[in-house]
Scaffold this active site. Structure first.
Site, PDB file in Angstrom:
ATOM      1  N   GLU A   1     -22.656  11.805  99.948  1.00  0.00           N
ATOM      2  CA  GLU A   1     -23.179  13.115 100.364  1.00  0.00           C
ATOM      3  C   GLU A   1     -22.767  13.269 101.815  1.00  0.00           C
ATOM      4  OE1 GLU A   1     -24.959  15.672 102.354  1.00  0.00           O
ATOM      5  OE2 GLU A   1     -26.787  14.488 102.084  1.00  0.00           O
TER       6      GLU A   1
ATOM      7  N   GLU B   1     -18.098  21.484 111.677  1.00  0.00           N
ATOM      8  CA  GLU B   1     -19.527  21.192 111.579  1.00  0.00           C
ATOM      9  C   GLU B   1     -20.034  20.780 112.961  1.00  0.00           C
ATOM     10  OE1 GLU B   1     -22.536  18.840 108.599  1.00  0.00           O
ATOM     11  OE2 GLU B   1     -20.716  17.782 109.213  1.00  0.00           O
TER      12      GLU B   1
ATOM     13  N   CYS C   1     -27.296  18.825 107.201  1.00  0.00           N
ATOM     14  CA  CYS C   1     -25.932  18.992 106.687  1.00  0.00           C
ATOM     15  C   CYS C   1     -25.768  20.269 105.880  1.00  0.00           C
ATOM     16  CB  CYS C   1     -25.537  17.781 105.840  1.00  0.00           C
ATOM     17  SG  CYS C   1     -26.753  17.343 104.594  1.00  0.00           S
TER      18      CYS C   1
ATOM     19  N   LYS D   1     -28.377  -0.349 104.806  1.00  0.00           N
ATOM     20  CA  LYS D   1     -28.051  -0.262 106.232  1.00  0.00           C
ATOM     21  C   LYS D   1     -28.459   1.125 106.717  1.00  0.00           C
ATOM     22  CE  LYS D   1     -24.608   1.224 108.658  1.00  0.00           C
ATOM     23  NZ  LYS D   1     -25.323   1.745 109.868  1.00  0.00           N
TER      24      LYS D   1
END
Length: 483
Positions: A252, A386, A286, A177
């Site tokens: 992750e 973040e 990231c 996906k």
């Protein structure tokens, strides 16, 4: 060709059991060009029934594909690379269109990284120890089974390949996906695998969102492993949903990476590098070094260099080869970034450059001004959360102990950066930082190094042999005997 691919019939189909099939679900969703906020394609969104159909195809294909030899799987990967190369420019154009990466970056980094993961996995298959004999005991590494892969929008083809390549190399079968934000390159990728001769049912693709498709995959009793890359929030949900069937979960997740600049570093060079790395991929990586720690007595000078580096970025149409900073990927993300910039201003950080609103000369799209905050305190939102956009926080430190403590004081642990000349000090700091990757003095990229994080940045590792290990089970066969 890319314009045709942007409106291809694939978009409203799924790739299941070696063919493009009509979905069971009737839900559709738009793919938006973030440079214009205009729709460029419509894709089908799957449901649990679509997922089940893909899982059953993967289940049927597993017994035969898992028993192929490493040499046969290596040859398959080589065929995939050959077809991938034929479509390199198509991949670059699609990613620029669907998520706004500057075209030069799409070509030189996004597409290139996907290719390199295949090349590295081909190399790994030359020596990977699938079988070890110890006396009369045989220890084997076997494919884990049917694997559900959920990939993010920010490095779309990179993250697809760094999961698909090792899964195929291990002999696993796959249900993918991709992100609904940037799904077009994944649809092309499915066609690449089909042309390369991947056996039917080995690779399957179902588009959709996390609620309808991601949850159905995580919950499905016949998926043996979930490999997820994305936000920590979504990763937690995948793990919770997968727990009922005790499947392996590989994650992750997010990051808020520190960049510690030592007093002996070339300050202008170190700060410029730091800004450039923070803004790479439109600030949407990231592992980006978004927290820059500088000695307090060098803080103002560092802010000056950061301002110059940020303002050197060329903001504009991602299709223009001169552009170095395009839009962030979608409107909700743009609005979230604007909210965090506003919090930085409200909490008293010094706005060095950038700030709220669209960049000068741009009147539409999801473009964020390249932004630098200075005099940032450790507890401020721009230091803790973040942001996932071109926003840098500069934090002054009084001594290295403070820098290391504050660098580690985060729920994340994906990456950390150190810049300095005294390698004894640099190496000592590197051993104390709690992160999966430590980048010292701007090293070259290396896709053979394990990639993944500590703490809420995830578990497990990707890339190269470490990524392949994630997709195998260990089996010990005692009293196997001697040949």
């Amino acid at each position: 060709m890319t314009s045709a691919l942007a409106s291809h019939a694939w978009h409203k189909k799924f790739f299941i059991d070696g063919a493009w099939v009509d979905p069971i679900s009737h839900v559709r969703g738009d793919v938006i060009d973030p440079a214009t906020n205009e729709p460029i394609a419509e894709i089908a969104y799957g449901n649990a029934a679509d997922v089940d159909r893909a899982v059953q195809a993967a289940r049927r294909a597993f017994p035969s594909f898992s028993r192929t030899t490493p040499q046969e799987r290596r040859a398959l990967l080589e065929r995939i690379v050959a077809v991938y190369d034929q479509h390199a420019e198509d991949f670059a154009q699609l990613m620029t269109l669907e998520m706004g990466t500057p075209i030069t970056f799409s070509r030189e980094s996004q597409v290139a990284a996907g290719r390199e993961h295949f090349v590295e996995m081909i190399r790994v298959l030359e020596h990977f120890p699938f079988e070890i004999t110890r006396g009369v005991t045989k220890i084997v590494r076997e494919a884990v089974g049917v694997c559900g892969l959920i990939t993010p929008w920010n490095w779309p083809i990179n993250q697809v390949v760094c999961k698909v390549a090792p899964a195929l190399a291990a002999g696993c079968t796959i249900v993918l996906k991709p992100s609904e934000v940037s799904p077009l390159d994944a649809l092309l990728f499915a066609e690449v695998l089909s042309k390369a001769g991947v056996p039917k049912g080995v690779f399957n693709l179902v588009n959709g969102d996390g609620v309808s498709v991601g949850e159905a995959m995580s919950r499905h009793p016949h998926i043996d492993m979930m490999s997820f890359t994305g936000s920590t929030r979504a990763g937690i949900q995948v793990a919770k949903t997968a727990a009922d069937t005790v499947k392996r979960v590989h994650q992750e997740l997010g990051g808020k990476s520190p960049n510690i600049i030592l007093a002996d570093a070339d300050l202008k060079l170190a700060v410029t590098r730091g800004v450039n790395n923070c803004y790479v991929n439109n600030g949407q990586s990231c592992d980006a070094p978004t927290r820059m720690f500088v000695p307090a007595h060098l803080h103002d000078e560092a802010a000056h260099y950061a301002k110059a580096a940020a303002e050197a970025f060329v903001v504009g149409s991602p299709s223009d080869p001169k552009t170095t900073l395009g839009p962030v990927a979608y409107a909700a993300q743009y609005n979230r970034i604007q909210g965090l910039i506003a919090r930085g201003i409200a909490e008293g950080a010094t706005l060095v450059t950038g700030g709220l609103g669209l960049p000068q000369g741009i009147n539409r799209g999801c473009f964020v001004r390249p932004t630098v905050f200075a005099n940032v305190k450790h507890e401020m939102a721009v230091s803790r959360e973040e942001i996932f956009g071109p926003v840098l926080a500069i934090l002054p430190y009084s001594d290295l102990e403070q820098a290391v403590v504050e660098a580690n004081d985060t729920v994340y642990g994906l990456a950390a950066y150190i810049q300095g000349k005294d390698m004894k000090v640099v190496r000592d700091i590197a051993t104390r930082l709690r992160a999966g990757s430590i980048y010292i003095n701007e090293p070259a990229g290396d896709l053979t190094v394990p990639f993944g994080g500590f703490k809420q940045s995830g578990n497990g590792r990707e890339y190269g042999e470490w990524g392949l290990e994630a997709f195998v089970e260990l089996k010990g066969m005692l009293n196997w005997g001697e040949d």
